[in-house]
Design a protein around this motif. Sequence first.
Motif, PDB file in Angstrom:
ATOM      1  N   ILE A 194      32.685  36.254  56.582  1.00 27.11           N
ATOM      2  CA  ILE A 194      33.096  37.110  55.469  1.00 27.11           C
ATOM      3  C   ILE A 194      33.777  38.343  56.048  1.00 27.11           C
ATOM      4  N   THR A 195      35.058  38.476  55.788  1.00 27.47           N
ATOM      5  CA  THR A 195      35.807  39.607  56.347  1.00 27.47           C
ATOM      6  C   THR A 195      35.769  40.842  55.461  1.00 27.47           C
ATOM      7  N   ASP A 196      35.499  40.637  54.187  1.00 22.42           N
ATOM      8  CA  ASP A 196      35.400  41.779  53.265  1.00 22.42           C
ATOM      9  C   ASP A 196      34.527  41.369  52.089  1.00 22.42           C
ATOM     10  N   LEU A 197      33.533  42.191  51.783  1.00 21.57           N
ATOM     11  CA  LEU A 197      32.616  41.924  50.677  1.00 21.57           C
ATOM     12  C   LEU A 197      32.554  43.162  49.799  1.00 21.57           C
ATOM     13  N   GLN A 198      32.964  43.009  48.543  1.00 20.21           N
ATOM     14  CA  GLN A 198      32.947  44.122  47.599  1.00 20.21           C
ATOM     15  C   GLN A 198      32.142  43.699  46.375  1.00 20.21           C
ATOM     16  N   LEU A 199      31.087  44.459  46.101  1.00 14.06           N
ATOM     17  CA  LEU A 199      30.179  44.111  45.015  1.00 14.06           C
ATOM     18  C   LEU A 199      30.402  44.995  43.800  1.00 14.06           C
ATOM     19  N   GLN A 229      36.024  37.926  50.748  1.00 14.92           N
ATOM     20  CA  GLN A 229      37.225  37.580  51.498  1.00 14.92           C
ATOM     21  C   GLN A 229      36.863  36.893  52.815  1.00 14.92           C
ATOM     22  N   GLY A 230      37.768  36.054  53.291  1.00 13.72           N
ATOM     23  CA  GLY A 230      37.583  35.373  54.564  1.00 13.72           C
ATOM     24  C   GLY A 230      37.101  33.946  54.416  1.00 13.72           C
ATOM     25  N   ILE A 231      36.403  33.665  53.328  1.00 10.07           N
ATOM     26  CA  ILE A 231      35.935  32.315  53.027  1.00 10.07           C
ATOM     27  C   ILE A 231      36.162  32.028  51.547  1.00 10.07           C
ATOM     28  N   LYS A 232      36.128  30.767  51.196  1.00  8.02           N
ATOM     29  CA  LYS A 232      36.217  30.388  49.792  1.00  8.02           C
ATOM     30  C   LYS A 232      34.856  30.570  49.133  1.00  8.02           C
ATOM     31  N   SER A 233      34.867  30.828  47.834  1.00  5.70           N
ATOM     32  CA  SER A 233      33.620  30.949  47.089  1.00  5.70           C
ATOM     33  C   SER A 233      33.782  30.283  45.723  1.00  5.70           C
ATOM     34  N   ASN A 234      32.658  30.126  45.030  1.00 10.25           N
ATOM     35  CA  ASN A 234      32.682  29.501  43.707  1.00 10.25           C
ATOM     36  C   ASN A 234      32.872  30.515  42.589  1.00 10.25           C
ATOM     37  N   ILE A 235      33.277  31.731  42.914  1.00 10.67           N
ATOM     38  CA  ILE A 235      33.464  32.754  41.875  1.00 10.67           C
ATOM     39  C   ILE A 235      34.449  32.307  40.798  1.00 10.67           C
ATOM     40  N   PRO A 236      35.570  31.638  41.133  1.00  5.24           N
ATOM     41  CA  PRO A 236      36.455  31.157  40.054  1.00  5.24           C
ATOM     42  C   PRO A 236      35.747  30.219  39.079  1.00  5.24           C
ATOM     43  N   LEU A 237      34.868  29.376  39.569  1.00  5.45           N
ATOM     44  CA  LEU A 237      34.096  28.498  38.689  1.00  5.45           C
ATOM     45  C   LEU A 237      33.183  29.313  37.783  1.00  5.45           C
TER      46      LEU A 237
END
Length: 449
Positions: free
Chosen positions: A354-359, A412-420
């Motif tokens: 994970i290159t960038d994590l924003q919560l 950022q940096g990896i894919k996630s299921n957030i779009p789902l």
Amino acid sequence: MIQKILIANRGEIARRIIRTCKKLNIQTVAIYSEADADAPFVSEADEAYLLGAPQVQQSYLNVQKILEIASLAKVDAIHPGYGFLSENADFARSCQSAGLIFIGPSPDVMQQMGSKVEARKTMEQAGLPLVPGLSRPLIDVDEAVQVAKQIGYPIMLKASAGGGGIGMQSVDNEAELIKAFEGNQKRAQMFFGNGDMFIEKRILQPRHIEIQILADTFGNAVYLWERECSVQRRHQKVVEEAPSSFLSEETRRKMGEAAVKAVQAIGYYNAGTLEFLVDHEQNFYFLEMNTRLQVEHPVTEEITGLDLVEQQIRIACGEKLSFTQNDVKLEGHAIEVRVYAEDPKTFYPAPGKITDLQLPNGEGIRHELAVHNQSVVSHFYDPMIAKLVIKGETRNEAIERLKEALAHYKVQGIKSNIPLLEEIAAHEAFKNGDTTTDFIDKYIKKVTI
């Protein structure tokens, strides 16, 4: 009160347990694999010990090593979290034999309820309604064919010792059953060391609704309302909410009282969850029991104001429940979504850094994080990054807050299921509470990145 707890787990649940222990002034001991050396839970515990290589058999399932560390660290108790050894009766017995408190139910009851077949028999005796099916392991595929003919298709072929949808398959006809039997049996043997299979009638378009219970060692038990976990993918939960928007007050009460009666009948204590399938007429059928804390426990905490980990610890210390059923409040509505490192198109795990994590921040938002910025999501373990928990005064308010939070959730940096998750939250059918177990197959046709 317990003075020191070893947490036999990792990730967000380890952090969750540490948080409650700090509140109770209990020392914590983390155990970690080489792959988790830089994980947040390792630095947050008071002490941390290396287990070994990343593979689970050499780390989080290595009972001998875990008990050696428990002795070295001079802990009083072990909290298993969920997954890994949390429902392993032999591990619970080993803890007790080593003079440690196992924060969970008795090993005998755990073993009894850990087999789906034995659980069916037990709950039938306790008076719970069951999905029509066979309450013993199938002898072979020929018997499976005969039983399926008797109860009628469609049926669910299930692994007796299964979980997470492994070894489970919906079958519509005899040819499918014959083809599915051997593969699911082998898969169950590989994952659980037990290839026993059984059959249940498939309830069409059901709701998956579970009742959270707490019970002490004095015979007192309460239900903490229900969670609806119907939005699933491959029999794995994606969205959980409390309370259900579907149940009537009468059905809610009947399910809760039935759950309490059942756990008292088997002498169960600590936290546990009874899972049910509920049809369109609100008939409910016992599915299985989880003899541990659930991944989705935060939504119950949000609507009741209770700390379930604290309650687990207090029960394990021999304390009586400090409240009765009439004291259990139900306020507002909570929704939890599981954020995974996975490709939202294929649903395959997508490990990496994970290159960038924003919560997102704001009213009614709670985060249960397994990672931090620059964390590496390992391919050795479940790819869950976090749980996003939303609370609102009403379900509609919770949904709107969920949509807003997901829009500001950046991995950022990896894919996630957030779009789902965004597509589910925005769907009119979800807003209307049309959340049967086929929701994703029925409504989510295509997810774009």
